[in-house]
Motif scaffolding. Structure first.
Motif, PDB file in Angstrom:
ATOM      1  N   THR A  14       0.844  -1.308  -0.159  1.00 18.98           N
ATOM      2  CA  THR A  14      -0.165   0.214  -0.273  1.00 18.98           C
ATOM      3  C   THR A  14       0.709   1.345  -0.030  1.00 18.98           C
ATOM      4  OG1 THR A  14      -0.092  -0.206   2.294  1.00 18.98           O
ATOM      5  CG2 THR A  14      -2.136  -1.536   1.235  1.00 18.98           C
ATOM      6  N   LEU A  15       0.025   2.502  -0.639  1.00 17.77           N
ATOM      7  CA  LEU A  15       0.907   3.692  -0.167  1.00 17.77           C
ATOM      8  C   LEU A  15      -0.279   4.611   0.343  1.00 17.77           C
ATOM      9  CD1 LEU A  15       2.310   3.977  -4.164  1.00 17.77           C
ATOM     10  CD2 LEU A  15       3.600   3.885  -2.184  1.00 17.77           C
ATOM     11  N   PRO A  16       0.284   5.639   0.995  1.00 22.82           N
ATOM     12  CA  PRO A  16       1.809   5.578   1.449  1.00 22.82           C
ATOM     13  C   PRO A  16       2.528   4.984   2.637  1.00 22.82           C
ATOM     14  CG  PRO A  16      -0.011   7.310   2.635  1.00 22.82           C
ATOM     15  CD  PRO A  16      -0.911   6.263   1.461  1.00 22.82           C
ATOM     16  N   THR A  17       3.541   4.304   2.250  1.00 18.65           N
ATOM     17  CA  THR A  17       4.176   3.909   3.914  1.00 18.65           C
ATOM     18  C   THR A  17       5.160   4.434   4.197  1.00 18.65           C
ATOM     19  OG1 THR A  17       4.812   1.468   4.124  1.00 18.65           O
ATOM     20  CG2 THR A  17       5.220   2.683   1.469  1.00 18.65           C
ATOM     21  N   ASN A  18       5.824   4.228   5.446  1.00 14.06           N
ATOM     22  CA  ASN A  18       7.006   4.593   6.228  1.00 14.06           C
ATOM     23  C   ASN A  18       8.495   3.615   5.368  1.00 14.06           C
ATOM     24  OD1 ASN A  18       5.511   5.795   7.816  1.00 14.06           O
ATOM     25  ND2 ASN A  18       5.441   4.545   9.522  1.00 14.06           N
ATOM     26  N   GLN A  19       8.309   2.964   4.745  1.00 11.18           N
ATOM     27  CA  GLN A  19       9.679   1.401   3.923  1.00 11.18           C
ATOM     28  C   GLN A  19      10.057   2.929   2.820  1.00 11.18           C
ATOM     29  OE1 GLN A  19       8.876  -1.805   2.931  1.00 11.18           O
ATOM     30  NE2 GLN A  19       7.442  -1.993   4.354  1.00 11.18           N
ATOM     31  N   ILE A  20       8.653   4.072   2.117  1.00  5.97           N
ATOM     32  CA  ILE A  20       9.439   5.201   1.265  1.00  5.97           C
ATOM     33  C   ILE A  20       9.900   6.358   1.550  1.00  5.97           C
ATOM     34  CG2 ILE A  20       8.782   5.895  -0.769  1.00  5.97           C
ATOM     35  CD1 ILE A  20       6.950   3.643  -1.379  1.00  5.97           C
ATOM     36  N   ARG A  21      11.638   6.372   1.788  1.00 11.87           N
ATOM     37  CA  ARG A  21      11.396   7.418   2.645  1.00 11.87           C
ATOM     38  C   ARG A  21      11.766   8.693   1.230  1.00 11.87           C
ATOM     39  NH1 ARG A  21      10.328   7.395   7.231  1.00 11.87           N
ATOM     40  NH2 ARG A  21      11.150   5.552   8.205  1.00 11.87           N
ATOM     41  N   ASN A  22      12.018   8.435  -0.357  1.00 10.57           N
ATOM     42  CA  ASN A  22      12.370   9.565  -0.948  1.00 10.57           C
ATOM     43  C   ASN A  22      11.410   9.165  -2.068  1.00 10.57           C
ATOM     44  OD1 ASN A  22      13.664   8.007  -2.962  1.00 10.57           O
ATOM     45  ND2 ASN A  22      15.531   7.664  -1.891  1.00 10.57           N
ATOM     46  N   PHE A  23      10.636  10.196  -4.174  1.00 15.17           N
ATOM     47  CA  PHE A  23      10.307  10.224  -4.234  1.00 15.17           C
ATOM     48  C   PHE A  23      10.896   8.595  -5.540  1.00 15.17           C
ATOM     49  CE2 PHE A  23       8.514  10.749  -9.012  1.00 15.17           C
ATOM     50  CZ  PHE A  23       7.461  10.639  -8.768  1.00 15.17           C
ATOM     51  N   VAL A  24      12.117   8.100  -5.210  1.00 16.43           N
ATOM     52  CA  VAL A  24      13.198   7.575  -6.537  1.00 16.43           C
ATOM     53  C   VAL A  24      12.379   6.039  -6.222  1.00 16.43           C
ATOM     54  CG1 VAL A  24      15.136   6.393  -7.483  1.00 16.43           C
ATOM     55  CG2 VAL A  24      14.654   9.007  -6.698  1.00 16.43           C
ATOM     56  N   ALA A  25      12.179   6.065  -4.483  1.00 14.31           N
ATOM     57  CA  ALA A  25      12.321   4.217  -3.849  1.00 14.31           C
ATOM     58  C   ALA A  25      10.783   3.996  -4.458  1.00 14.31           C
ATOM     59  CB  ALA A  25      12.667   4.502  -2.491  1.00 14.31           C
ATOM     60  N   THR A  26       9.545   5.455  -4.950  1.00 14.02           N
ATOM     61  CA  THR A  26       8.213   4.538  -4.578  1.00 14.02           C
ATOM     62  C   THR A  26       8.665   3.646  -6.376  1.00 14.02           C
ATOM     63  OG1 THR A  26       7.433   7.028  -4.274  1.00 14.02           O
ATOM     64  CG2 THR A  26       6.498   5.583  -5.231  1.00 14.02           C
ATOM     65  N   GLY A  27       8.932   4.016  -7.830  1.00 11.00           N
ATOM     66  CA  GLY A  27       9.135   3.021  -8.148  1.00 11.00           C
ATOM     67  C   GLY A  27       9.128   1.373  -8.281  1.00 11.00           C
ATOM     68  N   ASN A  28      10.216   1.775  -7.450  1.00 14.31           N
ATOM     69  CA  ASN A  28      10.355   0.361  -6.840  1.00 14.31           C
ATOM     70  C   ASN A  28       9.781  -0.795  -6.121  1.00 14.31           C
ATOM     71  OD1 ASN A  28      13.040   0.880  -8.118  1.00 14.31           O
ATOM     72  ND2 ASN A  28      13.761   0.900  -5.815  1.00 14.31           N
ATOM     73  N   TYR A  29       9.024  -0.065  -4.705  1.00 17.28           N
ATOM     74  CA  TYR A  29       8.747   0.038  -4.480  1.00 17.28           C
ATOM     75  C   TYR A  29       7.296  -0.576  -4.649  1.00 17.28           C
ATOM     76  CZ  TYR A  29       4.926  -0.505   0.054  1.00 17.28           C
ATOM     77  OH  TYR A  29       4.432  -1.077   0.458  1.00 17.28           O
ATOM     78  N   THR A  30       5.858   0.122  -5.574  1.00 15.79           N
ATOM     79  CA  THR A  30       5.137  -0.312  -6.600  1.00 15.79           C
ATOM     80  C   THR A  30       5.751  -2.031  -6.849  1.00 15.79           C
ATOM     81  OG1 THR A  30       5.190   1.660  -7.709  1.00 15.79           O
ATOM     82  CG2 THR A  30       3.972   1.988  -5.991  1.00 15.79           C
TER      83      THR A  30
END
Length: 71
Positions: free
Chosen positions: A41-57
């Motif tokens: 799910t988003l939002p999440t505390n596991q993502i600290r910057n915008f670039v990491a969003t792609g890897n997470y999703t």
């Protein structure tokens, strides 16, 4: 659900007690971690910057995999 089995295990008469609050916080954290693991799910505390969003999703979601067949 807090999973309080009986009042001997946890005093639920006063939810303002530190013991109850700490138990509640631990339960909420565990539930949130499990939910994120299953659904990514988003939002999440596991993502600290915008670039990491792609890897997470792009990460495979547990709900889309069969844990018995994934090595």
């Amino acid at each position: 659900m807090l999973s309080i089995k009986n009042e001997k295990e946890m005093n639920v008469d006063n939810p303002c007690l530190d013991e109850f609050y700490e138990y509640f916080c631990r339960t909420v954290k565990t539930n949130a971690q499990m939910y994120e693991e299953v659904f990514n799910t988003l939002p999440t505390n596991q993502i600290r910057n915008f670039v990491a969003t792609g890897n997470y999703t792009e990460k495979s979601k547990l709900r889309d995999t069969d844990p018995l067949t994934v090595c």
